[in-house]
Write a protein that holds these residues in place. Sequence first.
Motif, PDB file in Angstrom:
ATOM      1  N   GLY A 128      68.084  81.834 -41.569  1.00  0.00           N
ATOM      2  CA  GLY A 128      66.808  81.618 -42.197  1.00  0.00           C
ATOM      3  C   GLY A 128      65.616  81.748 -41.281  1.00  0.00           C
ATOM      4  O   GLY A 128      64.709  82.252 -41.362  1.00  0.00           O
ATOM      5  N   LEU A 129      65.624  80.943 -40.220  1.00  0.00           N
ATOM      6  CA  LEU A 129      64.576  80.741 -39.148  1.00  0.00           C
ATOM      7  C   LEU A 129      64.788  81.898 -38.107  1.00  0.00           C
ATOM      8  O   LEU A 129      63.991  81.646 -37.044  1.00  0.00           O
ATOM      9  CB  LEU A 129      64.573  79.279 -38.923  1.00  0.00           C
ATOM     10  CG  LEU A 129      64.339  78.340 -40.074  1.00  0.00           C
ATOM     11  CD1 LEU A 129      64.282  76.932 -39.476  1.00  0.00           C
ATOM     12  CD2 LEU A 129      62.734  78.442 -40.556  1.00  0.00           C
ATOM     13  N   ASN A 130      65.547  82.626 -38.199  1.00  0.00           N
ATOM     14  CA  ASN A 130      65.732  83.486 -36.974  1.00  0.00           C
ATOM     15  C   ASN A 130      66.053  82.881 -35.555  1.00  0.00           C
ATOM     16  O   ASN A 130      65.290  83.256 -34.852  1.00  0.00           O
ATOM     17  CB  ASN A 130      64.806  84.685 -37.105  1.00  0.00           C
ATOM     18  CG  ASN A 130      64.931  85.766 -36.057  1.00  0.00           C
ATOM     19  OD1 ASN A 130      66.244  85.983 -35.819  1.00  0.00           O
ATOM     20  ND2 ASN A 130      64.013  86.689 -35.946  1.00  0.00           N
ATOM     21  N   ALA A 131      66.856  81.827 -35.579  1.00  0.00           N
ATOM     22  CA  ALA A 131      66.951  81.114 -34.334  1.00  0.00           C
ATOM     23  C   ALA A 131      67.753  81.673 -33.260  1.00  0.00           C
ATOM     24  O   ALA A 131      68.339  82.996 -33.864  1.00  0.00           O
ATOM     25  CB  ALA A 131      67.687  79.783 -34.705  1.00  0.00           C
ATOM     26  N   THR A 132      67.933  81.370 -32.028  1.00  0.00           N
ATOM     27  CA  THR A 132      68.944  81.973 -31.180  1.00  0.00           C
ATOM     28  C   THR A 132      69.750  80.971 -30.641  1.00  0.00           C
ATOM     29  O   THR A 132      69.183  79.839 -30.155  1.00  0.00           O
ATOM     30  CB  THR A 132      68.130  82.392 -29.991  1.00  0.00           C
ATOM     31  OG1 THR A 132      67.240  83.533 -30.370  1.00  0.00           O
ATOM     32  CG2 THR A 132      68.912  83.011 -28.741  1.00  0.00           C
ATOM     33  N   VAL A 133      70.850  81.277 -30.695  1.00  0.00           N
ATOM     34  CA  VAL A 133      72.027  80.194 -30.150  1.00  0.00           C
ATOM     35  C   VAL A 133      72.424  80.439 -28.664  1.00  0.00           C
ATOM     36  O   VAL A 133      72.816  81.341 -28.171  1.00  0.00           O
ATOM     37  CB  VAL A 133      73.261  80.364 -30.986  1.00  0.00           C
ATOM     38  CG1 VAL A 133      74.271  79.214 -30.413  1.00  0.00           C
ATOM     39  CG2 VAL A 133      73.255  80.121 -32.380  1.00  0.00           C
ATOM     40  N   HIS A 134      72.238  79.458 -27.836  1.00  0.00           N
ATOM     41  CA  HIS A 134      72.345  79.601 -26.484  1.00  0.00           C
ATOM     42  C   HIS A 134      73.412  78.950 -25.888  1.00  0.00           C
ATOM     43  O   HIS A 134      73.913  77.943 -26.388  1.00  0.00           O
ATOM     44  CB  HIS A 134      71.174  78.909 -25.739  1.00  0.00           C
ATOM     45  CG  HIS A 134      69.696  79.366 -26.101  1.00  0.00           C
ATOM     46  ND1 HIS A 134      69.334  80.534 -25.747  1.00  0.00           N
ATOM     47  CD2 HIS A 134      68.897  78.935 -26.773  1.00  0.00           C
ATOM     48  CE1 HIS A 134      67.995  80.895 -26.336  1.00  0.00           C
ATOM     49  NE2 HIS A 134      67.821  79.811 -26.890  1.00  0.00           N
ATOM     50  N   THR A 135      74.343  79.687 -25.255  1.00  0.00           N
ATOM     51  CA  THR A 135      75.627  79.215 -24.982  1.00  0.00           C
ATOM     52  C   THR A 135      75.620  79.222 -23.143  1.00  0.00           C
ATOM     53  O   THR A 135      74.657  79.566 -22.571  1.00  0.00           O
ATOM     54  CB  THR A 135      76.977  80.162 -25.228  1.00  0.00           C
ATOM     55  OG1 THR A 135      76.754  81.207 -24.487  1.00  0.00           O
ATOM     56  CG2 THR A 135      76.750  80.394 -26.678  1.00  0.00           C
ATOM     57  N   ASN A 136      76.821  78.809 -22.629  1.00  0.00           N
ATOM     58  CA  ASN A 136      76.926  78.726 -21.443  1.00  0.00           C
ATOM     59  C   ASN A 136      76.933  80.012 -20.854  1.00  0.00           C
ATOM     60  O   ASN A 136      77.021  80.249 -19.552  1.00  0.00           O
ATOM     61  CB  ASN A 136      77.846  77.725 -20.691  1.00  0.00           C
ATOM     62  CG  ASN A 136      79.292  78.269 -21.554  1.00  0.00           C
ATOM     63  OD1 ASN A 136      79.273  79.013 -22.609  1.00  0.00           O
ATOM     64  ND2 ASN A 136      80.355  77.960 -20.654  1.00  0.00           N
TER      65      ASN A 136
END
Lengths: 264, 158
Positions: A128-136
């Motif tokens: 809903g907040l248009n977040a970004t998931v950062h991975t390694n």
Amino acid sequence: MHPFNYRNPKSVAEAAAALAEGGDVRLLAGGQSLIAAMKLRLSAPTDLIDLGGIGELTGIRVDGAGITVGAMTRHAEVARSKEVQAKIPALASLAGSIGDRMVRNMGTIGGSLAHNDPVADYPAAVLGLNATVHTNKRNIAADDFFTGMFETALQTGEIIVSVSFPVPRRAAYVKFRNPASRYAIVGVMAAASASGVRVAVTGAASCVFRVGAMEQALAAKWSPDALAGISVPADQLNSDMHASAEYRAHLITVMARRAVEAAK
Amino acid sequence: MKISMKVNGETVSAEVESRTLLVAFIREQLRLTGTHVGCDTGQCGACTIHMNGLAVKSCNVLAVQAEGADILTIEGLAGDEGRLHPMQEAFREHHGLQCGFCTPGMVMSAIDLVNNHPNPSEETIRAELDGNLCRCTGYHNIVKAVKAGAAYMRTPAP
Ligand SMILES: Cc1cc2nc3c(=O)[nH]c(=O)nc-3n(C[C@H](O)[C@H](O)[C@H](O)COP(=O)(O)OP(=O)(O)OC[C@H]3O[C@@H](n4cnc5c(N)ncnc54)[C@H](O)[C@@H]3O)c2cc1C
Ligand code: FES
Ligand code: FES
């Protein structure tokens, strides 16, 4: 619970190296979902890699773009954070509504997202907040992250490092709880930001999803009445002893209206 | 595996299996049986203890996750000469228990609640105790006890 080898690396690189050795290796975050699954032997890893000692995975940072939350940040820390309360109050109150206070003291955002329980709250915040998931390994847009029931775009060997949330103009999360388990029967995050309007629904189907028709109506006019007559077809929704698919469809519109009202 | 941690102020070291739950370590190895196991599935809160000052359900934590931690159990609450902690005193005074099974978890959870909400309303108490189940009392006296316990915790003992 079956026996396993316990490892507690001190860095993401060390954890990634341990994952890369292969076998039935699992990451342990807060353990609030995984330990229960291991007790039931639904999960029986040979090796458990505890992320609890990795300092670089914790903490909340504010920068020009928004708020970045480390994967091992506990729900209670997000709920309590003055920065999150000031910039994205909907995120702070969502985190404070997860489970109970003991679960919030252990459970983490990274664990919740990787688990992607269909009734979990954080997926609604991320989508809903248009977040970004950062991975390694890479950055994953919210729209690409949640792929199905308990499934995500994460690949073998991938570790969530942090999640960044852009600050919306307005947003609110409202849920209708199961009176016994307190999990969401339906939870809706409605948000308006520079990149547009988003309505994300959790609890209702096998995976969190957006409601395009509601987003368009709210983009034209941010008002609960803009949602009059818009509903999600029941045939894609869950039906169980707690709520029929038709009831969930009804609840989605009601919760969405309340979220829009609350986010005025 | 060898682990060590502080439990109720004393350093303890012991050999555990990696799969040993923190609650099993506390009850079966340390013989501190005040911490109860109600459900063993993270639902009921009977096993609530404090780990580094925060209430957690010890049936949902591995003993190895508590390596180096500061653990407080119900046995560690009373002061010198067995003087009850203000929250324990409030539970006694307001009869916030019947069979007593949920009580250790209720008390540990209530202290964490008051640490975060020093002057909680009845509504806050009811909402914030939702991780602790009681099959006997109907909660009324527990809520009264927590309210009184919060007041006692705000005023230092004479
Ligand atoms: C009584 C109870 C009530 C609850 N109520 C709610 C609720 O109302 N709403 C809600 O949303 N949730 C609820 N939960 C779930 C809770 O929020 C969990 O904390 C969460 O789902 C999992 O987070 P965790 O940190 O405990 O992860 P864990 O249980 O440790 O791990 C979960 C999964 O994620 C993987 N993983 C963990 N961290 C990473 C990472 N950094 N990168 C990649 N993979 C990773 C693990 O390998 C595992 O497969 C509840 C849990 C309990 C016990
Ligand atoms: S015994 Fe741990 S929550 Fe019930
Ligand atoms: S007093 Fe018996 S369970 Fe609470």
